[in-house]
Scaffold this motif. Sequence first.
Motif, PDB file in Angstrom:
ATOM      1  N   LEU A   8       0.827  -1.210   0.000  1.00 29.31           N
ATOM      2  CA  LEU A   8       0.000   0.000   0.000  1.00 29.31           C
ATOM      3  C   LEU A   8       0.860   1.259   0.000  1.00 29.31           C
ATOM      4  O   LEU A   8       0.517   2.263  -0.636  1.00 29.31           O
ATOM      5  N   ASN A   9       1.990   1.217   0.696  1.00 24.59           N
ATOM      6  CA  ASN A   9       2.916   2.351   0.662  1.00 24.59           C
ATOM      7  C   ASN A   9       3.434   2.596  -0.744  1.00 24.59           C
ATOM      8  O   ASN A   9       3.524   3.740  -1.196  1.00 24.59           O
ATOM      9  N   PHE A  10       3.769   1.512  -1.448  1.00 28.37           N
ATOM     10  CA  PHE A  10       4.209   1.635  -2.840  1.00 28.37           C
ATOM     11  C   PHE A  10       3.143   2.342  -3.673  1.00 28.37           C
ATOM     12  O   PHE A  10       3.445   3.201  -4.508  1.00 28.37           O
ATOM     13  N   ALA A  36     -10.441   1.218  -1.170  1.00 28.28           N
ATOM     14  CA  ALA A  36     -10.590   0.375  -2.356  1.00 28.28           C
ATOM     15  C   ALA A  36      -9.812   0.958  -3.530  1.00 28.28           C
ATOM     16  O   ALA A  36      -9.163   0.219  -4.288  1.00 28.28           O
ATOM     17  N   ASP A  37      -9.864   2.272  -3.704  1.00 27.53           N
ATOM     18  CA  ASP A  37      -9.126   2.922  -4.798  1.00 27.53           C
ATOM     19  C   ASP A  37      -7.631   2.680  -4.666  1.00 27.53           C
ATOM     20  O   ASP A  37      -6.938   2.400  -5.656  1.00 27.53           O
ATOM     21  N   ILE A  38      -7.125   2.801  -3.454  1.00 24.67           N
ATOM     22  CA  ILE A  38      -5.693   2.604  -3.220  1.00 24.67           C
ATOM     23  C   ILE A  38      -5.311   1.158  -3.501  1.00 24.67           C
ATOM     24  O   ILE A  38      -4.332   0.868  -4.201  1.00 24.67           O
ATOM     25  N   GLY A  55       5.144   5.423  -4.029  1.00 23.11           N
ATOM     26  CA  GLY A  55       6.162   4.900  -4.945  1.00 23.11           C
ATOM     27  C   GLY A  55       7.305   4.209  -4.241  1.00 23.11           C
ATOM     28  O   GLY A  55       8.296   3.846  -4.873  1.00 23.11           O
ATOM     29  N   SER A  56       7.190   4.006  -2.917  1.00 19.40           N
ATOM     30  CA  SER A  56       8.261   3.351  -2.167  1.00 19.40           C
ATOM     31  C   SER A  56       7.681   2.663  -0.949  1.00 19.40           C
ATOM     32  O   SER A  56       6.803   3.208  -0.267  1.00 19.40           O
ATOM     33  N   TRP A  57       8.204   1.480  -0.632  1.00 17.49           N
ATOM     34  CA  TRP A  57       7.794   0.795   0.590  1.00 17.49           C
ATOM     35  C   TRP A  57       8.388   1.474   1.815  1.00 17.49           C
ATOM     36  O   TRP A  57       7.917   1.304   2.942  1.00 17.49           O
ATOM     37  N   GLN A  58       9.427   2.283   1.599  1.00 18.37           N
ATOM     38  CA  GLN A  58      10.162   2.877   2.709  1.00 18.37           C
ATOM     39  C   GLN A  58       9.457   4.063   3.356  1.00 18.37           C
ATOM     40  O   GLN A  58       9.958   4.616   4.334  1.00 18.37           O
ATOM     41  N   SER A  59       8.292   4.445   2.842  1.00 13.83           N
ATOM     42  CA  SER A  59       7.542   5.509   3.499  1.00 13.83           C
ATOM     43  C   SER A  59       6.964   5.049   4.835  1.00 13.83           C
ATOM     44  O   SER A  59       6.602   5.874   5.675  1.00 13.83           O
ATOM     45  N   ASN A  60       6.876   3.723   5.025  1.00 12.28           N
ATOM     46  CA  ASN A  60       6.576   3.118   6.335  1.00 12.28           C
ATOM     47  C   ASN A  60       5.297   3.642   6.989  1.00 12.28           C
ATOM     48  O   ASN A  60       5.219   3.794   8.213  1.00 12.28           O
ATOM     49  N   VAL A  71      -2.096   5.428   5.691  1.00 14.41           N
ATOM     50  CA  VAL A  71      -2.406   5.207   4.273  1.00 14.41           C
ATOM     51  C   VAL A  71      -3.810   5.718   3.969  1.00 14.41           C
ATOM     52  O   VAL A  71      -4.036   6.416   2.974  1.00 14.41           O
ATOM     53  N   ALA A  72      -4.773   5.379   4.822  1.00 10.48           N
ATOM     54  CA  ALA A  72      -6.155   5.820   4.610  1.00 10.48           C
ATOM     55  C   ALA A  72      -6.258   7.333   4.629  1.00 10.48           C
ATOM     56  O   ALA A  72      -6.964   7.935   3.806  1.00 10.48           O
ATOM     57  N   ASN A  73      -5.553   7.979   5.559  1.00 10.95           N
ATOM     58  CA  ASN A  73      -5.609   9.441   5.661  1.00 10.95           C
ATOM     59  C   ASN A  73      -4.992  10.112   4.442  1.00 10.95           C
ATOM     60  O   ASN A  73      -5.543  11.086   3.906  1.00 10.95           O
TER      61      ASN A  73
END
Length: 538
Positions: free
Chosen positions: A390-392, A419-421, A396-401, A407-409
């Motif tokens: 979901l971060n990707f 659902a869009d994400i 664009g990166s998993w490192q956003s942690n 993620v929802a916010n």
Amino acid sequence: MKIFREVIEGLDHPPSMFSWFNSLVAKTKQTLTRIMSGKKHQAPLKKWHCDTSNPAKHCNLLPEQYFRFIPLYTTDVPLDGTKKTWSNECFKKNVAHMERQILGHRLVVQSSEPTSASCNDGYMIGNMEWWEITKPKANGTQTVEWHYDIPVSTSKPNEEWFHRNGIRILQFLDPEDDRGIEELLATLELFIGDAVAHLTKEDQDRYMNFEKAYLHAEYPLRNGKVIHLPESSVKDGTLLIIGRADGLTAFQTWGQGARAGHITMAMRVNGTLHVVESTDHTSYWPPHNIQMHKWDKWLSMAYSANFSVILLPLKDNYQKMFDANIAKARDFALKNLGNPYGYHNYLFGWMDKGNDNLPFPATFEMLEVVLSYFGNIDAKIATRMWLEALNFRLTGSWQSNMTLVEVANMGYKKGMSMADIWNIPEQDKWVYSDGPSMICDVFACKIYKTAGLFGALTDKIQCTEFQTSDSYQMDLYNPMEAKPAICKTEDPKLAHGWCQIEGDWTLQLRNASNVPLHANMFQTCGGHCPNFTRAPGC
């Protein structure tokens, strides 16, 4: 909910998620059985029947106890006092609103116009941080109050989500007494076969019953013969489609519509025929990670694991392409040996179109809060199964942690629902914290991609967005009639089917080799159980 927290917190973290899941199933089953011990049970599964006269029971979608414990999204109750109303089979009128208190808020639900004197409702209520299960009962009209305060320790992201959405209400389909626990226990029994090296007849019968009831799928018994094809007749790039009558396969077929649970590929290395695959250690498959085995060794392992195996050889034109680029395909497979199984995108390839991909009664509104609660208990599992992916999709990166609530916010600020994400297509170029993420069909698809089978569409097809049936529905494979003669003579009942070389029951594929290659294929496909109807060209 406290019970499940204790179960999850007590689990170890083995390298294989399949092993972790088997432990989760076993411990949950043990805990629930202990709770039910001494209680007068509802009718057992084999005697239970859905009330077809009651449309609220959704008997056409959930005809038996399996998965009926999943709560159905009802509504969000905002903090501004706005009243939300709904009707259900027990109370024709339910009204909910939030009231501000000195230290927080309280949810007030008023249920009226009962349909019977013995009305019994059950709800899960909460947000991204906590959950409660309650079963209000009333004969007539009753006001039910739940008091929840936002503690000082509540994080800013959780408070932001709470102020935006309020309290989320999910309703159980069968709230009567201990019915939900029995439904969960019945569902867990589907997964007994995942924890054993060899399936019993009872394991397989349970699976077949589920498939017939929920997917309207039947798998006729075959003669059980192992067809020993001459290795020379098995060409490089041949796809092996595999079914096993266990719970994870049932879950995948229920969610995806595939008629199989695993995919491997035949390939020669140093002149010897091998099978290459992305999988992981299980009770019936000892090795970890992306692996390779000699053909005879793999067939023996597959037989011991109760696999049903079908071969899909490439069409002549694609076979020529594959043979011309066999060195590239082989190098790709070999360099990925030992890489982890693709857990990061396990839950993403089959979700393309919001709730239209989720089997009833699951919804993204339910998943959002349940997975957040789960992640609060076990961050390692959440990171591996959905958070990095979901971060990707958002940064664009998993490192956003980011956590799931973060993620929802962020998604909300971008005008996106959960659902869009979730439905943003996976990209083949993404590399996660532990390397590229490839489940079984993705690994096979990327071998084809490396061998040039997609031609001018190479950059426009994302294999990591595929699910199991996508790989065998691509129009790449020889028609059934072209199979070796030995398949017809050794298995006469399948003279007009695909060549099945192992298995006690006939593996029947839906729409195999009938979707022409096209840009962005399988990225916007809706469809859910039992029909899984897809729009052309999705």
